[in-house]
Structure formats: C-alpha cells, structure tokens
Design a protein around this motif. Sequence first.
Motif, PDB file in Angstrom:
ATOM      1  N   LYS A  17       0.871  -1.181   0.000  1.00  0.00           N
ATOM      2  CA  LYS A  17       0.000   0.000   0.000  1.00  0.00           C
ATOM      3  C   LYS A  17       0.905   1.227   0.000  1.00  0.00           C
ATOM      4  N   PHE A  18       0.619   2.174  -0.916  1.00  0.00           N
ATOM      5  CA  PHE A  18       1.377   3.420  -0.945  1.00  0.00           C
ATOM      6  C   PHE A  18       0.633   4.461  -0.107  1.00  0.00           C
ATOM      7  N   GLY A  19       1.369   5.295   0.556  1.00  0.00           N
ATOM      8  CA  GLY A  19       0.708   6.337   1.328  1.00  0.00           C
ATOM      9  C   GLY A  19       1.625   6.873   2.409  1.00  0.00           C
ATOM     10  N   ALA A 180      -3.243   2.864  -4.256  1.00  0.00           N
ATOM     11  CA  ALA A 180      -2.751   4.227  -4.478  1.00  0.00           C
ATOM     12  C   ALA A 180      -2.848   5.054  -3.197  1.00  0.00           C
ATOM     13  N   HIS A 181      -2.002   6.065  -3.111  1.00  0.00           N
ATOM     14  CA  HIS A 181      -2.031   7.001  -1.984  1.00  0.00           C
ATOM     15  C   HIS A 181      -3.382   7.727  -1.963  1.00  0.00           C
ATOM     16  N   PHE A 182      -3.812   8.189  -3.130  1.00  0.00           N
ATOM     17  CA  PHE A 182      -5.095   8.908  -3.230  1.00  0.00           C
ATOM     18  C   PHE A 182      -6.081   8.136  -4.092  1.00  0.00           C
ATOM     19  N   GLN A 183      -7.335   8.083  -3.650  1.00  0.00           N
ATOM     20  CA  GLN A 183      -8.415   7.550  -4.486  1.00  0.00           C
ATOM     21  C   GLN A 183      -9.543   8.568  -4.480  1.00  0.00           C
ATOM     22  N   ILE A 197       2.828  25.623  -5.725  1.00  0.00           N
ATOM     23  CA  ILE A 197       4.071  25.072  -5.169  1.00  0.00           C
ATOM     24  C   ILE A 197       5.250  25.772  -5.835  1.00  0.00           C
ATOM     25  N   ALA A 198       5.312  25.675  -7.144  1.00  0.00           N
ATOM     26  CA  ALA A 198       6.301  26.434  -7.924  1.00  0.00           C
ATOM     27  C   ALA A 198       5.626  26.784  -9.239  1.00  0.00           C
ATOM     28  N   TRP A 199       5.411  28.053  -9.447  1.00  0.00           N
ATOM     29  CA  TRP A 199       4.619  28.495 -10.589  1.00  0.00           C
ATOM     30  C   TRP A 199       5.149  27.912 -11.893  1.00  0.00           C
ATOM     31  N   PRO A 200       4.281  27.365 -12.738  1.00  0.00           N
ATOM     32  CA  PRO A 200       2.813  27.337 -12.660  1.00  0.00           C
ATOM     33  C   PRO A 200       2.246  26.095 -11.956  1.00  0.00           C
ATOM     34  N   LEU A 201       3.107  25.313 -11.336  1.00  0.00           N
ATOM     35  CA  LEU A 201       2.631  24.052 -10.769  1.00  0.00           C
ATOM     36  C   LEU A 201       2.008  24.267  -9.390  1.00  0.00           C
ATOM     37  N   GLY A 202       0.748  23.897  -9.273  1.00  0.00           N
ATOM     38  CA  GLY A 202       0.065  23.978  -7.993  1.00  0.00           C
ATOM     39  C   GLY A 202       0.101  22.627  -7.295  1.00  0.00           C
ATOM     40  N   LEU A 203      -0.533  22.586  -6.149  1.00  0.00           N
ATOM     41  CA  LEU A 203      -0.509  21.380  -5.323  1.00  0.00           C
ATOM     42  C   LEU A 203      -0.906  20.130  -6.106  1.00  0.00           C
ATOM     43  N   PHE A 204      -1.957  20.251  -6.918  1.00  0.00           N
ATOM     44  CA  PHE A 204      -2.446  19.068  -7.637  1.00  0.00           C
ATOM     45  C   PHE A 204      -1.661  18.776  -8.914  1.00  0.00           C
ATOM     46  N   ASP A 205      -0.725  19.632  -9.249  1.00  0.00           N
ATOM     47  CA  ASP A 205       0.166  19.331 -10.371  1.00  0.00           C
ATOM     48  C   ASP A 205       1.360  18.500  -9.923  1.00  0.00           C
ATOM     49  N   CYS A 206       1.503  18.346  -8.608  1.00  0.00           N
ATOM     50  CA  CYS A 206       2.679  17.668  -8.059  1.00  0.00           C
ATOM     51  C   CYS A 206       2.254  16.332  -7.457  1.00  0.00           C
ATOM     52  N   CYS A 207       3.071  15.308  -7.639  1.00  0.00           N
ATOM     53  CA  CYS A 207       2.757  14.034  -6.997  1.00  0.00           C
ATOM     54  C   CYS A 207       3.035  14.181  -5.507  1.00  0.00           C
ATOM     55  N   PRO A 208       2.325  13.405  -4.694  1.00  0.00           N
ATOM     56  CA  PRO A 208       2.522  13.542  -3.250  1.00  0.00           C
ATOM     57  C   PRO A 208       3.838  12.907  -2.771  1.00  0.00           C
ATOM     58  N   THR A 209       4.158  13.189  -1.536  1.00  0.00           N
ATOM     59  CA  THR A 209       5.331  12.601  -0.888  1.00  0.00           C
ATOM     60  C   THR A 209       4.852  11.361  -0.130  1.00  0.00           C
ATOM     61  N   THR A 210       5.400  10.223  -0.479  1.00  0.00           N
ATOM     62  CA  THR A 210       4.752   8.954  -0.160  1.00  0.00           C
ATOM     63  C   THR A 210       5.768   7.883   0.209  1.00  0.00           C
ATOM     64  N   HIS A 336       5.267   9.142  -4.981  1.00  0.00           N
ATOM     65  CA  HIS A 336       6.558   8.794  -5.590  1.00  0.00           C
ATOM     66  C   HIS A 336       7.590   8.430  -4.534  1.00  0.00           C
ATOM     67  N   PRO A 337       7.410   7.247  -3.912  1.00  0.00           N
ATOM     68  CA  PRO A 337       8.500   6.737  -3.074  1.00  0.00           C
ATOM     69  C   PRO A 337       9.616   6.316  -4.013  1.00  0.00           C
TER      70      PRO A 337
END
Lengths: 399, 472
Positions: A17-19, A180-183, A197-210, A336-337
């Motif tokens: 399980k990722f998360g 998956a970490h998110f469903q 997070i870093a323009w133009p990438l917002g929170l949902f443009d980035c994979c989580p820390t997992t 992305h572990p």
Amino acid sequence: MGTIKDKVAIIGMGCSKFGERWDASPEDMIIEAAYEAYEDAGITPDDIQAAWVGTLRSGEAGGIVADALKLKQIPITRVENWCASGHEALRNAAFGVASGMYDIALAVGYEKLKDTGFGGLGVGRGQNPVLQPKATAPSYFSFIANRYFHAHGIPEDEGKELLARIAVKNHHNGTMSPKAHFQKEITIEQVMKAPIIAWPLGLFDCCPTTDGAACAIICRADLAKNFRQDPIYIKGIGFAVDSMLPMVRPGFNYLGFDANRAAAKQAYEQVGISNPRKELDLAVVHDCFTITEMVIYEDLGFTKPGHAPEEVRAGTFTLEGELPVNTDGGLKSFGHPVGASGLRTAYEIYKQLQNKAGPRQVKDAELGLCHTLGGPPQVSCVTILGNASPTLGVPHKRG
Amino acid sequence: MSGISAIGAYIPMYRLPREAFKQAWGTGGAGERSVASYDEDTTTMAVGAALDALNAGSREGVDAVFFGSTTPAYAEKQTASMIAVACDLPAGVRTVDFGGSLRAGTNALLAALDAVQAGSSRKALVVAAETRKGYPRSDFEQNLGDAAAAVMVTKSGAAVEVVESVSMSHEIVDVWRLDKDRFVRSWEDRFNITEGYEYAVKAGVKELLKKAKLTPAEISKAVVYGPDARNHAALVRSLGFDPAKQVQDGLFGTVGNTGAAHALLLLVAVLEQAKAGDRILVASYGDGCDALLLQVKQPPVKARAVSMHLAAKRTLASYDRFLLYRGIMETNPEQPSRVEPYAAATVTLRDQRYTLRLHAAKCNKCGTVTHPPQRVCYTCRAKDDFTEVRIADKPGSIFSYTRDNLAGGPEPPVVNCIVESDEGQCRLFCIMTDVDPMTVKIGARVEFTFRRMHEGGGFINYYWKVRPLLGG
C-alpha cells in the motif's frame, strides 16, 4: 549491442500500500511487497538466487533486504539512479538472469520519505554548496512548464488548464487503484485554484510525498511457465543518462528530455516498435508533475513535438482514449516513493497484461510501456512488457 | 600626489519609510532609510560598490584592497580578501581590513593614499560598507542606514588630488558595541554630541583649514559625517559653511547614517557632480576625526555612483520585514531536511574560480561556454582545452524561471531561474533577488549580484544571484 527481448519473464509481483505509512518501516513495506510476490509466483524465499534493491536514500547496501526477508548468503546489490532506482533494480535483475548466471532473481524498490518531516524530496542540489541551494524538484519542472508555454505561445491560464486535465485524468484512474495514496476525483477548478508550489505548478500538479515498496520476481523465460501460465515477458529495456544537468547544458531547449527520447528509442528498437502510439496498448509514465507527463507524450513518440496540448484536449490518453496513459493513476495518485516507483509502474503493466486490473482494465492489452525519469532530471528508463509467449525451445523442468 | 581616479557606490534596493517606525513605536522621523536585504551584508555591498568603481574605470593594475567597516561579516576572517576574489582581482593582491571605529572608512582611505604616495601600491581600491543595527525602538534603529562606497586611489594623473589631510584621535565612550552586542549602545545624546562629535570634527576641520591656509568660504563642497540630520545641520553651520550652497546633503532622508561608509558615500555623491577646480573638504568622525582636502583636476570616472542607486529602490513592505531582513526577528524555523544546507570549506576553496569569481569555461576548439566549467567540452569533447571567462560583469536574460514556495527561506517564493549570460550565452542556475516575484518574465534583463546564500558548515557561503538590470 544485444537485446533483452524475451530472455526473461516476470513470474510474480507485489506492491505495498502506498501512502503516509506512519505505521510501517522500510522493512515492513519490503516484506509486504515481497510476500505478495512470492505468493503470486508460487515460490519460496529459497528459490531466490540473487537480488537487486533500488532506493534513493532510505538505506545503504543490500543488507536491508537480507535483514527484512532473511535471504541468506546470496548476492544482494543496492542500485541507485535517482527516480529510476526501482527500474534499475528490475533492469539489473533482468540482466542477471539473462546472463544465465541465475534462474530466479528478486528486484525490489522502496523508499521511506515520510520520516524526514518535509513534504517534498528536499531542497538543494549539486556537489557545490552554493550552486543550487534552493533548487527543488518542482522548480526544475516549472522551468520546463514556463518554457513550454512560452515556446508554444500558450497563455499561462490556458497552460495551467491543460496541466489540470492531466491531474484530473490521473486522479480519476487512481480511484480504481486500491493501493494508491489517493483515491479521489478532483476537478479542473480545484487544480487551478490550489496553492502554488512552484509556478505554474500547484498542489495538484505535483505528486505527493509517499512511502511504498514494490517487488518483482524475474525468471528465465524458458522456465517461466513452470511457475504460471501467464508470465509477463520483458520485451525491451532502454536506459539513458544525459551528460551535464539539462538545466545548464548548452543549447537545452527545455521542451522535453533527451534521455527520454534515447531510452525510448533503445527500447522500441529491441521490441521492433515503429509507431508506439498504435502498437502499445497502454503506458505508465513518470508523471512526477503534470508538465512532465505532457512532455513525455512527445518524448516517447506518443505524439509529435508541440502536439501534446491538442492530444490532452482530445482525451487521447484517458482510460477510454486511443492510448491510455497512467491507468493506475500514476505518480499523481500513487505518490513517488523514489526507489519503489519504477517497480510500481511495472506492477501496473504486469497486472494489465494479465487482465487483472479490475475496473481500470484496458481491453485486450498485450504490450505495455513503463517509464521513469530521474534526477535533476537526467536519467530515463523505458521498459516494455508483453504477454505474448516467445517462441522457445523445450522448457526446462523446474528445479 | 596621490588621489582618486574612479568612484563607486552601492545602496541596497530596499528602503523603509520612517513612517513604519512611527506605526510600530509611535515615533518616527521623516523620509526613509536603506535596508540591506536578508542576502546582503557588508561583504556583498562592498563587492557591489567595488565593482561599480572597477566597471567605471579599469581593473588593470589594482594591487591592493583596503576595506573599512565596523560591521564586517566575520569577527575573525578578512573581508578584503573576499572582495578581491569576487571582483576577480589577481591572486595575491594586498588586502587589509580596517575596523573598530566609525572612521574605518576614512582610515582605509588615508592608509591607501599613504601606500600609493609611498609607492608600495600603484592602484589601491578603497571600500567601506556598513550595516549597523539599533535596538528596536531606539533612534539608531531609524537613523542608521546600510550602504557601501568605493574609491580607486592612484598616484599619477589622479582626477582628484588629495592635497592635505589630518587625522586626530579623541578617546571618548559615546557610541560603542561590545564583542557580544548586536545593537549600538550610546551615552546621553547631549554629551555625545558636544564632547564627541562636535568637539572632534571642529578640531579636525579647523586644523585642516589651518594647514591648507584656507577659510571655510573657499571650500566648494563640505562632506561631513553626521549621526543624524539635525546634528549634522547644526555642526556644518557652526563650522562656517553655507548649508544651502557648500554642504553635501547627508542622505539622512534617503539612506540614513551609514557609519564607517558614510563619509566615503557622501564623497562619492559629491565627486559624481564635481567640476574641475572644485575644492572639497571631507571630515569623518569616530573616536576622533579624519579630515581631507581634495582638489578636483577633472571629474573622476564613474558608472552608477550614488544617484543611480538612489533612484533604484523598492519600498520594504513593513517594519516586520525590516526586522526579518536584518536578522533581528526569527520566523518559523525551516523543516528538518532544509535546516542544514550542505557545505564544505574544501569545496569552497577548490571551486572558488567558478563560484566566487564566476568563471565559465570557453572551449578553445568549438567555443562552447559552460558553467560550472567542464574539463571535457560538452559539444566537442576537447579535454582540458578551454579559456576561463568571467560571467559576472555583463548582464544576462531570464531563459526560464519559477516562483518556488517549497524552497523555503525568509521571503518565499524563491525565484529560481535559468539565466543566459550575455558573456558566452552560458546557462546558469540562479536565484533572482531584489524583485517582485510576480513581475518576473522570460526574456527579462538581469545583472549578477554577489550575495549570501546560506550558512552551511557554520560559515558564510557567498555566491552570485541575479536581479533586475538597473536602468535596463
């Protein structure tokens, strides 16, 4: 140069399980992935003759695998190649078996990111302490995004909306991936309005820390059917490392990655693929950021340079589209572990080619591509798996 | 006779209106003060001023760097040696730091004049910089300012000859800092002014005029150090100068009292406007007085000097930002994996040519320019066949950029960018500073600026950032 095509097969895989695995140590996750793979392959730990383990920075040497799984007196090698570390474990195990030295080898990848107290991969790069002290992974890929928009005349809002479509697609696919970490479905509006997070990438443009681990049992192709009727064969592996960090390399155009193009070319040549968009049934690629997936469409030849935006609008790469990409939700949903990701992408292709992907199953999938892009970014691996049995001589008896 | 051939200045871009002190504490004067940014210190500002003077004139033949400040970045370790390297001066130039007194700037200037006059130096770069801190709610807090100034001292053909000088000591405890003090301490103001400032400067100026056989009326412009606008105005009047015509504005309403740099900063401001024949008097104060008489033969060479730096400014958002930028207030500490940036003194020494000097490698075979310099050419693989080129002295353009909220630091977002240098079209990863992040665009013109990056390894790691090209 030779080819890996049809020399080895994957006879079992596992994926933890990722998360945010506050409950689990790296060893716990390795055990979780490995015992699923043992069961899937119908083997015992004693069948494993060698192992390769990929992690970026969650442990040293091969000992952690020996310790966790009680593998005794066999060669275990740690490999590291940025985000392609898991892929590198798979690749080395494949070559180890293909060499004839081992009949069965274990490839395992894992990473424990949530023990650092930081919601990202860290800040600062390079050997010299002042050159890039505030570099982050989002920064690197934002350079690509801003340049891509600039070069193709895409207004910022329009560019962000294009990227949002990729995030929405991958989150949708992730709802069908229990590991998956998110469903969770998200909307374009949510992506567009999320904190930057870093323009133009917002929170949902980035994979989580997992946190996570994944594992494959590699076997000689001619022995594979002794273990199961539906082994998955490695049809090609391409691997390329850029010289000089792309970001400061003379003439780098920031519209994609040469390492991706080179790795894909190597793999396609081994398999004999001339039109990947038509010949592949699905792909799981390195969507560490939405912009990365967008340029990967072009780098891997799924569309022509500069045409990714129109394909995104047309839905070419959705689950129902012409070439489904990131059917399991990708890094966007899994996280992305680092060391685990290469093997997690292979896990999805493996399950799809065995027709075991549940509600996200791609119909009649026979050939799938998995990919990781690593580093600043500098390292790319493309592996192509297929379920078509190679024409082989008389299989050896097991044991 | 030794004198000054080129001038330079550096005023940090940020200014805090004194209204902000009024909002914070209920009392605030008029105008504004300069504030060194969180990535600036006396070293970086000194490099800025030194490069201004060097870019105005010629770098050729500089054989000494004399630096004066009461607020050097290190208590033990030289600043002049860092200035020399950041300015890409040859290895082994003579470097000296002057400190301890608000006269450190003019002490350095007098020493350079003597060295050049005596022949032990042919061309000496004199730089002074200051970032003194006043206690929150003190008058010092709003009266002090941060800046640097530089002059090039040469012998033959100096544009501005120093024709007379006096230097007199006056032991008094009026303004001081102990080893452990972050903030300036002082005795009662009336005592400080009458028994310290007024007494010493009057004595110094009187002695200078006597030696030169001149009356105050014969001075074209008087450059006089002042602790603040009021006491400065009172003193110059009592010295017999016409404040309207003969006295250089003390920059108290725009910059503030810049301590050991102040007399040199005002001198640069005067020389920027000087005409042949002008007779200029300079008087500094701090445990005594240094007074110099200068005769302008022709205007010294200048680039930006004081006026361009005064014009280029950004208003600091608030008093809180002032406390943050000057390291007086701490914000939420950064998360664990960001706390200790990697650093090694060994690497810092080994890589000095391409970090502190900002050299790139230009391939002698195919012309490819790379930073960090590559021993094996990326394009043609020629090995160890390159010429080092200095990137920092010409502007560049933003090739791509981002505003990074994850990178941390005192003032997110960090503007990370890829710069293409005019020199060699080399790509560099740089942080952009002194900029409103929302205004950054691909193609924007930028200049290199020497800054503090972090304190990894327990020492100050300096490198180059970029900022919007002044006047660009």
